[in-house]
Design a protein around this motif. Structure first.
Motif, mmCIF file in Angstrom:
data_model
loop_
_atom_site.group_PDB
_atom_site.id
_atom_site.type_symbol
_atom_site.label_atom_id
_atom_site.label_comp_id
_atom_site.label_asym_id
_atom_site.label_seq_id
_atom_site.Cartn_x
_atom_site.Cartn_y
_atom_site.Cartn_z
ATOM 1 N N VAL A 378 53.252 24.983 25.976
ATOM 2 C CA VAL A 378 52.090 25.840 26.204
ATOM 3 C C VAL A 378 52.445 26.889 27.237
ATOM 4 O O VAL A 378 52.792 26.554 28.375
ATOM 5 N N PRO A 379 52.398 28.160 26.860
ATOM 6 C CA PRO A 379 52.634 29.205 27.863
ATOM 7 C C PRO A 379 51.482 29.200 28.860
ATOM 8 O O PRO A 379 50.422 28.627 28.581
ATOM 9 N N PRO A 380 51.649 29.800 30.016
ATOM 10 C CA PRO A 380 50.535 29.832 30.980
ATOM 11 C C PRO A 380 49.316 30.539 30.391
ATOM 12 O O PRO A 380 49.409 31.671 29.924
ATOM 13 N N ILE A 381 48.186 29.816 30.383
ATOM 14 C CA ILE A 381 46.936 30.346 29.852
ATOM 15 C C ILE A 381 45.950 30.465 31.012
ATOM 16 O O ILE A 381 45.560 29.462 31.613
ATOM 17 N N TYR A 382 45.540 31.682 31.292
ATOM 18 C CA TYR A 382 44.615 31.922 32.393
ATOM 19 C C TYR A 382 43.229 32.236 31.819
ATOM 20 O O TYR A 382 43.087 33.133 30.993
ATOM 21 N N GLN A 383 42.242 31.502 32.284
ATOM 22 C CA GLN A 383 40.881 31.697 31.808
ATOM 23 C C GLN A 383 40.179 32.739 32.668
ATOM 24 O O GLN A 383 40.147 32.638 33.894
ATOM 25 N N LEU A 384 39.637 33.757 32.013
ATOM 26 C CA LEU A 384 38.907 34.818 32.710
ATOM 27 C C LEU A 384 37.458 34.775 32.250
ATOM 28 O O LEU A 384 37.162 34.939 31.064
ATOM 29 N N ASP A 385 36.551 34.574 33.197
ATOM 30 C CA ASP A 385 35.129 34.400 32.884
ATOM 31 C C ASP A 385 34.428 35.749 32.841
ATOM 32 O O ASP A 385 34.317 36.448 33.845
ATOM 33 N N THR A 386 33.925 36.111 31.655
ATOM 34 C CA THR A 386 33.264 37.416 31.493
ATOM 35 C C THR A 386 31.742 37.292 31.486
ATOM 36 O O THR A 386 31.055 38.210 31.037
ATOM 37 N N THR A 387 31.205 36.192 31.994
ATOM 38 C CA THR A 387 29.757 35.966 31.944
ATOM 39 C C THR A 387 28.987 37.041 32.694
ATOM 40 O O THR A 387 28.016 37.599 32.184
ATOM 41 N N ASN A 388 29.413 37.339 33.897
ATOM 42 C CA ASN A 388 28.706 38.319 34.724
ATOM 43 C C ASN A 388 29.461 39.646 34.666
ATOM 44 O O ASN A 388 30.476 39.833 35.331
ATOM 45 N N LEU A 389 28.939 40.586 33.905
ATOM 46 C CA LEU A 389 29.621 41.865 33.737
ATOM 47 C C LEU A 389 29.627 42.697 35.014
ATOM 48 O O LEU A 389 30.475 43.582 35.181
ATOM 49 N N ASP A 390 28.693 42.407 35.916
ATOM 50 C CA ASP A 390 28.671 43.124 37.191
ATOM 51 C C ASP A 390 29.894 42.776 38.047
ATOM 52 O O ASP A 390 30.262 43.524 38.949
ATOM 53 N N GLU A 391 30.514 41.638 37.755
ATOM 54 C CA GLU A 391 31.683 41.194 38.512
ATOM 55 C C GLU A 391 32.975 41.402 37.725
ATOM 56 O O GLU A 391 34.008 40.828 38.048
ATOM 57 N N TRP A 392 32.908 42.228 36.685
ATOM 58 C CA TRP A 392 34.057 42.397 35.789
ATOM 59 C C TRP A 392 35.326 42.783 36.536
ATOM 60 O O TRP A 392 36.387 42.171 36.347
ATOM 61 N N ASP A 393 35.252 43.788 37.369
ATOM 62 C CA ASP A 393 36.461 44.261 38.046
ATOM 63 C C ASP A 393 37.109 43.163 38.880
ATOM 64 O O ASP A 393 38.337 42.992 38.871
ATOM 65 N N GLU A 394 36.274 42.407 39.571
ATOM 66 C CA GLU A 394 36.806 41.390 40.482
ATOM 67 C C GLU A 394 37.352 40.175 39.754
ATOM 68 O O GLU A 394 38.468 39.714 40.050
ATOM 69 N N VAL A 395 36.588 39.633 38.808
ATOM 70 C CA VAL A 395 36.955 38.341 38.215
ATOM 71 C C VAL A 395 37.690 38.474 36.883
ATOM 72 O O VAL A 395 38.197 37.481 36.366
ATOM 73 N N VAL A 396 37.758 39.676 36.342
ATOM 74 C CA VAL A 396 38.460 39.855 35.062
ATOM 75 C C VAL A 396 39.618 40.841 35.227
ATOM 76 O O VAL A 396 40.791 40.451 35.197
ATOM 77 N N LYS A 397 39.308 42.117 35.419
ATOM 78 C CA LYS A 397 40.371 43.134 35.429
ATOM 79 C C LYS A 397 41.374 42.925 36.560
ATOM 80 O O LYS A 397 42.588 42.839 36.323
ATOM 81 N N LYS A 399 41.905 40.358 38.454
ATOM 82 C CA LYS A 399 42.575 39.056 38.339
ATOM 83 C C LYS A 399 43.715 39.148 37.326
ATOM 84 O O LYS A 399 44.815 38.634 37.561
ATOM 85 N N ALA A 400 43.462 39.797 36.196
ATOM 86 C CA ALA A 400 44.495 39.949 35.168
ATOM 87 C C ALA A 400 45.667 40.771 35.694
ATOM 88 O O ALA A 400 46.841 40.441 35.456
ATOM 89 N N ILE A 401 45.358 41.844 36.422
ATOM 90 C CA ILE A 401 46.420 42.681 36.981
ATOM 91 C C ILE A 401 47.280 41.882 37.952
ATOM 92 O O ILE A 401 48.523 41.971 37.932
ATOM 93 N N HIS A 402 46.644 41.086 38.801
ATOM 94 C CA HIS A 402 47.396 40.261 39.755
ATOM 95 C C HIS A 402 48.313 39.277 39.028
ATOM 96 O O HIS A 402 49.476 39.093 39.430
ATOM 97 N N ILE A 403 47.807 38.642 37.983
ATOM 98 C CA ILE A 403 48.603 37.671 37.233
ATOM 99 C C ILE A 403 49.853 38.326 36.650
ATOM 100 O O ILE A 403 50.963 37.796 36.746
ATOM 101 N N ILE A 404 49.684 39.496 36.067
ATOM 102 C CA ILE A 404 50.813 40.192 35.450
ATOM 103 C C ILE A 404 51.797 40.693 36.504
ATOM 104 O O ILE A 404 53.024 40.544 36.353
ATOM 105 N N GLU A 405 51.296 41.270 37.586
ATOM 106 C CA GLU A 405 52.186 41.791 38.618
ATOM 107 C C GLU A 405 52.949 40.673 39.317
ATOM 108 O O GLU A 405 54.128 40.847 39.661
#
Length: 480
Positions: A378-397, A399-405
């Motif tokens: 299993v490759p690393p699978i990171y769960q990103l919660d999109t429930t609260n769209l007001d928090e999109w930048d912090e908890v989705v975008k 977070k994803a950028i940090h994981i990749i970098e």
């Protein structure tokens, strides 16, 4: 052109964005592609077709101008496209991007497309990645190197002895010419014109070619039955043998240590409300007009010619066609009547319900094919919660950028990937066994499915009638 089998760079991660419909895959993929100055590969089995931009929720023209998208709008509605076709084309694009030191971003909800580029689970190959497997198979088949007439006759005998096979042995006899030789063109002709055959008749043809695979597939699973015949036509090998070989390697990653999966999830209740609003937005954007125009151009003439609408293949599987079929068939006057308006509202409701069911299946498949499959790495699978769209930048975008970098800089990531869940030993469950319920007169494929069937209310109802001496209706219990 870079060779398909060339080694993919391990310095550049392949980023997979998956998740159920309506979780924000398109939005995140565009944000990441802009941030890392790269391109997007669509892994959506419906968006690959031209047209139906609204109902398939394609990236808008503006979004496509911001970022290059691959495997979007490349096929005509009538063309067949397989997972092997996707894999061959996607891997070539991935090779080209990594050669340019660009991160391949693969975004889509078609899980078996994603699997084909994450794992080594498919062996069919093709020199020309722009050719379609179904069309190429008709020219690549070598009939001289396989089964003899005696082997085919033995299959016919075996099938005649099988009480529940419903196998038309005339299919076997038709495989031979007047001189007793193998009729090389018969099966190809039948498959080219498969629309005129019933599910059982297509299944009978698979039983001639690959009786083991036929025993694993229910006749009503037409798409997979055709797929198995296709494998045999192109490669000369039985699909069952190919799959058995793959069991030893299907868990191997194509890019070990260089694949990142971002799984977008959402609270169930919030997601379902969002999906309802998504359908409403589609209606506002012209969904009905789009369906009517597409129906007029690609479906109406088939129905006039007496061909039943087939919503199991190609772009016609898109959510909306089946749900709106009766409304689409109405005349202009009928659509404007009270009955027509009522049917339209029912169709909209059915589409909303179907969309929610589809989203649940997508999430279940992600868990089953990645997190709960004990035979796979299993490759690393990171769960990103999109429930609260007001928090999109912090908890989705972000977070994803940090994981990749963190991966690219070989630094410790502050977020932990999901842990695979141990499941019951899969070897103890035969998912391919054929079970025939004598009570309901139904073929059930898979031991687990058969056990569920025996506990179902439908089975108990038919069994009760048998025990009471009543003969059930001839159609009762035949649903699949």
């Amino acid at each position: 052109m870079m060779a398909l089998r060339s080694v993919i760079s391990s310095k550049i991660p392949m980023v997979i964005i998956l998740g159920a419909t309506g979780t924000g895959k398109t939005k995140l993929s565009i944000e990441l592609a802009q941030r890392f100055e790269t391109e997007i590969i669509s892994a959506d089995s419906m968006q690959i077709y031209k047209g139906l931009d609204i109902v398939t929720a394609k990236a808008s023209l503006t979004e496509r101008e911001l970022v290059t998208h691959h495997l979007l709008n490349i096929l005509e509605p009538h063309q067949n496209f397989t997972v092997v076709d996707f894999r061959n084309r996607a891997l070539e694009i991935i090779n080209n991007l990594t050669a340019q030191e660009k991160i391949p971003i693969v975004a889509g909800g078609t899980v078996y497309y994603i699997e084909s580029i994450v794992y080594k689970i498919l062996v069919e190959d093709m020199d020309d990645t722009n050719a379609l497997l179904w069309e190429k198979s008709k020219r690549k088949r070598d009939f001289n190197d396989i089964d003899t007439k005696e082997e085919f006759k033995k299959k016919a005998l075996d099938c005649e002895d099988h009480e529940h096979a419903k196998f038309d042995c005339a299919v076997v006899r038709e495989m031979y010419d007047d001189n007793g030789g193998l009729n090389r063109d018969k099966l190809l002709e039948d498959i080219d014109n498969e629309a005129q055959f019933t599910n059982q008749e297509i299944h009978d043809r698979l039983r001639v070619v690959d009786p083991v695979m036929a025993s694993r597939l229910h006749p009503n699973n037409r798409r997979k039955v055709l797929r198995s015949i296709e494998v045999w036509l192109k490669s000369g090998r039985r699909h069952s043998e190919v799959l058995d070989e793959q069991k030893t390697s299907e868990g191997l990653l194509r890019r070990p240590g260089a694949t990142i999966i971002l799984w977008l999830t959402c609270d169930k209740e919030v997601h379902e409300v969002r999906l309802d609003s998504r359908v409403d937005d589609m209606l506002q954007a012209g969904l009905i007009e789009e369906l009517l125009a597409f129906h007029e151009a690609h479906n109406k003439h088939r129905i006039k010619d007496g061909t039943l609408p087939d919503y199991t293949k190609g772009v016609f599987q898109t959510l909306g066609f089946k749900e709106f079929h009766e409304y689409l068939m109405m005349s202009v006057e009928e659509k404007q009547s009270e009955a027509g308006k009522k049917l339209l509202q029912e169709s909209i409701l059915n589409m909303k319900l179907a969309t929610k069911r589809f989203a649940r299946r997508q999430n279940k498949m992600v868990r089953g094919r990645f997190l709960e499959n004990s035979r796979r790495e299993v490759p690393p699978i990171y769960q990103l919660d999109t429930t609260n769209l007001d928090e999109w930048d912090e908890v989705v975008k972000n977070k994803a950028i940090h994981i990749i970098e963190a991966f690219m800089k070989n630094e410790t990531c502050q977020f932990e990937p999901l842990k695979p869940q141990s499941q019951q030993d899969e070897a103890s469950i035969d998912s391919h066994s054929s079970n025939f319920c004598e009570v309901c007169k139904r073929l059930i494929v898979g031991d687990k499915e058969y056990a569920i069937h025996l506990l179902s209310n439908r089975h108990k109802k038919v069994l009760k009638k048998h025990l009471s001496g009543k003969i059930p209706d001839k159609n009762e219990g035949t649903d699949v």
